[in-house]
Scaffold this motif. Structure first.
Motif, PDB file in Angstrom:
ATOM      1  N   MET A 166      34.524 -15.322 -11.085  1.00 29.41           N
ATOM      2  CA  MET A 166      34.922 -14.234 -11.986  1.00 29.41           C
ATOM      3  C   MET A 166      34.602 -14.615 -13.416  1.00 29.41           C
ATOM      4  SD  MET A 166      38.667 -12.481 -12.377  1.00 29.41           S
ATOM      5  CE  MET A 166      38.959 -11.179 -13.551  1.00 29.41           C
ATOM      6  N   ASP A 167      33.991 -13.711 -14.150  1.00 26.94           N
ATOM      7  CA  ASP A 167      33.585 -13.954 -15.532  1.00 26.94           C
ATOM      8  C   ASP A 167      34.778 -13.755 -16.451  1.00 26.94           C
ATOM      9  OD1 ASP A 167      32.367 -14.039 -18.022  1.00 26.94           O
ATOM     10  OD2 ASP A 167      30.532 -13.144 -17.257  1.00 26.94           O
ATOM     11  N   SER A 168      35.202 -14.852 -17.109  1.00 26.72           N
ATOM     12  CA  SER A 168      36.389 -14.768 -17.966  1.00 26.72           C
ATOM     13  C   SER A 168      36.047 -14.471 -19.421  1.00 26.72           C
ATOM     14  CB  SER A 168      37.171 -16.091 -17.889  1.00 26.72           C
ATOM     15  OG  SER A 168      36.389 -17.160 -18.376  1.00 26.72           O
TER      16      SER A 168
ATOM     17  N   GLU B  68      21.605 -20.151 -23.233  1.00 31.50           N
ATOM     18  CA  GLU B  68      20.754 -18.964 -23.348  1.00 31.50           C
ATOM     19  C   GLU B  68      20.487 -18.371 -21.967  1.00 31.50           C
ATOM     20  OE1 GLU B  68      18.460 -15.867 -24.552  1.00 31.50           O
ATOM     21  OE2 GLU B  68      19.740 -17.146 -25.795  1.00 31.50           O
ATOM     22  N   ALA B  69      20.267 -19.249 -20.981  1.00 29.35           N
ATOM     23  CA  ALA B  69      19.992 -18.772 -19.626  1.00 29.35           C
ATOM     24  C   ALA B  69      21.204 -18.089 -19.012  1.00 29.35           C
ATOM     25  CB  ALA B  69      19.548 -19.933 -18.744  1.00 29.35           C
ATOM     26  N   ALA B  70      22.391 -18.369 -19.545  1.00 33.24           N
ATOM     27  CA  ALA B  70      23.610 -17.735 -19.035  1.00 33.24           C
ATOM     28  C   ALA B  70      23.751 -16.293 -19.496  1.00 33.24           C
ATOM     29  CB  ALA B  70      24.842 -18.529 -19.468  1.00 33.24           C
ATOM     30  N   ASN B  71      22.921 -15.876 -20.429  1.00 36.26           N
ATOM     31  CA  ASN B  71      22.948 -14.493 -20.909  1.00 36.26           C
ATOM     32  C   ASN B  71      22.201 -13.607 -19.915  1.00 36.26           C
ATOM     33  OD1 ASN B  71      24.390 -15.240 -23.211  1.00 36.26           O
ATOM     34  ND2 ASN B  71      22.524 -15.675 -24.361  1.00 36.26           N
ATOM     35  N   LEU B  72      22.790 -13.472 -18.744  1.00 36.97           N
ATOM     36  CA  LEU B  72      22.148 -12.778 -17.638  1.00 36.97           C
ATOM     37  C   LEU B  72      22.332 -11.271 -17.738  1.00 36.97           C
ATOM     38  CD1 LEU B  72      23.562 -15.157 -14.881  1.00 36.97           C
ATOM     39  CD2 LEU B  72      21.263 -15.238 -15.860  1.00 36.97           C
ATOM     40  N   ALA B  73      21.374 -10.563 -17.176  1.00 44.43           N
ATOM     41  CA  ALA B  73      21.446  -9.098 -17.075  1.00 44.43           C
ATOM     42  C   ALA B  73      21.718  -8.442 -18.426  1.00 44.43           C
ATOM     43  CB  ALA B  73      22.513  -8.694 -16.058  1.00 44.43           C
ATOM     44  N   GLY B  74      21.144  -9.004 -19.466  1.00 43.18           N
ATOM     45  CA  GLY B  74      21.286  -8.423 -20.789  1.00 43.18           C
ATOM     46  C   GLY B  74      22.626  -8.637 -21.439  1.00 43.18           C
TER      47      GLY B  74
ATOM     48  N   ASP C 155      24.238 -30.772 -18.036  1.00 46.96           N
ATOM     49  CA  ASP C 155      25.378 -30.868 -17.122  1.00 46.96           C
ATOM     50  C   ASP C 155      26.655 -30.363 -17.790  1.00 46.96           C
ATOM     51  OD1 ASP C 155      24.432 -32.611 -14.619  1.00 46.96           O
ATOM     52  OD2 ASP C 155      23.510 -33.451 -16.405  1.00 46.96           O
ATOM     53  N   LEU C 156      26.850 -30.779 -19.035  1.00 50.39           N
ATOM     54  CA  LEU C 156      28.032 -30.349 -19.776  1.00 50.39           C
ATOM     55  C   LEU C 156      28.016 -28.837 -19.967  1.00 50.39           C
ATOM     56  CD1 LEU C 156      30.593 -30.897 -21.359  1.00 50.39           C
ATOM     57  CD2 LEU C 156      29.183 -31.420 -23.353  1.00 50.39           C
ATOM     58  N   ALA C 157      26.863 -28.301 -20.347  1.00 49.32           N
ATOM     59  CA  ALA C 157      26.756 -26.853 -20.545  1.00 49.32           C
ATOM     60  C   ALA C 157      27.038 -26.103 -19.246  1.00 49.32           C
ATOM     61  CB  ALA C 157      25.370 -26.492 -21.076  1.00 49.32           C
ATOM     62  N   LEU C 158      26.532 -26.608 -18.128  1.00 51.35           N
ATOM     63  CA  LEU C 158      26.772 -25.957 -16.838  1.00 51.35           C
ATOM     64  C   LEU C 158      28.253 -25.960 -16.485  1.00 51.35           C
ATOM     65  CD1 LEU C 158      23.776 -27.295 -14.721  1.00 51.35           C
ATOM     66  CD2 LEU C 158      24.178 -24.922 -15.393  1.00 51.35           C
ATOM     67  N   ALA C 159      28.929 -27.061 -16.786  1.00 50.74           N
ATOM     68  CA  ALA C 159      30.365 -27.127 -16.502  1.00 50.74           C
ATOM     69  C   ALA C 159      31.125 -26.105 -17.337  1.00 50.74           C
ATOM     70  CB  ALA C 159      30.883 -28.534 -16.789  1.00 50.74           C
ATOM     71  N   ILE C 160      30.714 -25.949 -18.585  1.00 56.41           N
ATOM     72  CA  ILE C 160      31.366 -24.976 -19.462  1.00 56.41           C
ATOM     73  C   ILE C 160      31.071 -23.551 -18.997  1.00 56.41           C
ATOM     74  CG2 ILE C 160      31.327 -24.020 -21.797  1.00 56.41           C
ATOM     75  CD1 ILE C 160      31.008 -26.915 -22.795  1.00 56.41           C
ATOM     76  N   ILE C 161      29.816 -23.317 -18.611  1.00 61.83           N
ATOM     77  CA  ILE C 161      29.436 -21.994 -18.116  1.00 61.83           C
ATOM     78  C   ILE C 161      30.221 -21.650 -16.847  1.00 61.83           C
ATOM     79  CG2 ILE C 161      27.543 -20.665 -17.095  1.00 61.83           C
ATOM     80  CD1 ILE C 161      25.676 -22.269 -19.036  1.00 61.83           C
ATOM     81  N   GLN C 162      30.395 -22.636 -15.980  1.00 55.61           N
ATOM     82  CA  GLN C 162      31.154 -22.387 -14.753  1.00 55.61           C
ATOM     83  C   GLN C 162      32.597 -22.049 -15.074  1.00 55.61           C
ATOM     84  OE1 GLN C 162      30.426 -25.000 -11.489  1.00 55.61           O
ATOM     85  NE2 GLN C 162      32.419 -24.673 -10.550  1.00 55.61           N
ATOM     86  N   ALA C 163      33.192 -22.783 -16.039  1.00 52.41           N
ATOM     87  CA  ALA C 163      34.578 -22.503 -16.414  1.00 52.41           C
ATOM     88  C   ALA C 163      34.714 -21.133 -17.069  1.00 52.41           C
ATOM     89  CB  ALA C 163      35.082 -23.592 -17.361  1.00 52.41           C
ATOM     90  N   ASP C 164      33.719 -20.768 -17.886  1.00 52.03           N
ATOM     91  CA  ASP C 164      33.780 -19.497 -18.609  1.00 52.03           C
ATOM     92  C   ASP C 164      33.408 -18.298 -17.745  1.00 52.03           C
ATOM     93  OD1 ASP C 164      34.493 -20.761 -20.956  1.00 52.03           O
ATOM     94  OD2 ASP C 164      32.473 -20.721 -21.821  1.00 52.03           O
TER      95      ASP C 164
ATOM     96  N   GLY D 203      32.240 -18.471 -14.207  1.00 50.64           N
ATOM     97  CA  GLY D 203      32.334 -18.558 -12.762  1.00 50.64           C
ATOM     98  C   GLY D 203      31.180 -19.298 -12.127  1.00 50.64           C
ATOM     99  N   PRO D 204      31.355 -19.733 -10.873  1.00 50.50           N
ATOM    100  CA  PRO D 204      30.340 -20.522 -10.176  1.00 50.50           C
ATOM    101  C   PRO D 204      29.013 -19.802  -9.992  1.00 50.50           C
ATOM    102  CG  PRO D 204      32.451 -20.650  -9.051  1.00 50.50           C
ATOM    103  CD  PRO D 204      32.580 -19.574 -10.087  1.00 50.50           C
ATOM    104  N   ALA D 205      29.054 -18.482  -9.753  1.00 48.68           N
ATOM    105  CA  ALA D 205      27.813 -17.741  -9.502  1.00 48.68           C
ATOM    106  C   ALA D 205      26.899 -17.779 -10.726  1.00 48.68           C
ATOM    107  CB  ALA D 205      28.128 -16.307  -9.114  1.00 48.68           C
TER     108      ALA D 205
END
Length: 318
Positions: free
Chosen positions: A1-3, A31-37, A169-178, A180-182
């Protein structure tokens, strides 16, 4: 879930001698986490005086702004590089970073950027990591609970990583926390990196350990253990393979690898088991293929290395 209900803003500090990968790795992940616009993350590049700087590779970098002592709603990322030593001698810079860390944003460091946070007092009483080559420098900051065998450590709003590619790795962990895993998995796939290289993993790949010893016999033994962890690697077997007596082998392992032979073998088997868990194999098969043989032995090893039960680990990461 995207928080994240709104985009997260991140100031990235640039300075002469900054390691370009320390900057580009996490920034590209965000930047890659900015998915679907959807703009989940906005990065802004800042320097101490707002003027251009040169990375340690010689590339000229032009910031967007000057590093301000206050930036409401902005996280602050401190990368590493040769220029860190110069920053450590700038009281004004350290004061600004300390003020920023006391605000409402997160504070992140990559590589030797953690030394800047330590010098600013941000890491006092915190667990933290930095690049393994900075071990001697970390001793200047005894108030920090250093753990240089970790890829990344997060404690509250303070996040440190070991350096260079571990910024991803750190950025991915933050992205997952913020987000979600997907979302984190999508970023990992985009960057073609491992999502599961967690903060508990050793900073260097175990198959490189043999390169840290000048002895061919020990290097060959290490390579065999890494490639064939399922074999019976008793101390006597390892000693025979390396052509040494057990006492000499143990002494050489301690000197060059900083582990006993048994500790090294267990680490290799744990890492091998972690990779097998990704394939959703039965746990008994994982135990056999990774060299533990007995499922209970594997459970105890995971508890020692990660502080969680094997079932919990598999739920979280596999």
């Amino acid at each position: 879930m995207d928080s994240l209900r709104s985009s997260r803003k991140i100031d990235v500090l640039l300075f002469d001698g900054v390691n370009l990968l320390d900057v580009a790795g996490p920034v590209q992940a965000f930047e890659a986490a900015n998915l679907a616009g959807r703009a989940r993350y906005q990065t802004r590049f800042v320097s101490l005086d707002g003027k251009p700087v040169h990375a340690c590779c010689g590339l000229k970098l032009t910031p967007d702004a000057r590093l301000a002592p206050e930036a409401r709603g902005y996280d602050l990322l401190i990368p590493g590089g040769k220029g860190v030593d110069d920053l450590l001698g700038k009281p004004g810079c350290l004061k600004t970073i300390r003020r920023r860390a006391g605000g409402d944003g997160r504070t992140l460091s990559v590589c030797s950027g953690a030394l800047v946070l330590a010098a600013a007092g941000v890491l006092d009483g915190h667990r933290a990591t930095t690049h393994w080559s900075r071990l001697e420098d970390t001793r200047k900051y005894p108030s920090v609970l250093w753990d240089l065998d970790r890829i990344s450590i997060s404690q509250g709003n303070v996040h440190t990583s070991a350096g260079v590619t571990t910024g991803i790795d750190l950025a991915l962990a933050i992205i997952q926390a913020d987000c979600g895993p997907a979302a984190a998995l999508a970023v990992a796939r985009e960057l073609i990196v491992q999502l599961r290289r967690t903060g508990g993993q050793s900073q260097y790949a175990f198959h490189l350990a043999g390169q840290f010893t000048g002895e061919d016999a020990l290097a060959s033994l290490i390579e065999r253990i890494v490639t064939e962890p399922h074999l019976d690697w008793s101390l006597e077997t390892m000693a025979d393979t390396a052509g040494m007596n057990p006492r000499t082998l143990s002494r050489r392992f301690k000197r060059d690898v900083h582990d006993s032979p048994a500790q090294f073998v267990e680490k290799i088997r744990v890492e091998h088991a972690r990779s097998l868990l990704q394939d959703d194999l039965p746990l008994k098969s994982v135990a056999v293929k990774s060299g533990f043989g007995d499922l209970q032995r594997m459970r105890r090893a995971f508890q020692r290395h990660f502080g969680v039960q094997l079932s919990e680990y598999r739920t979280m990461f596999a």
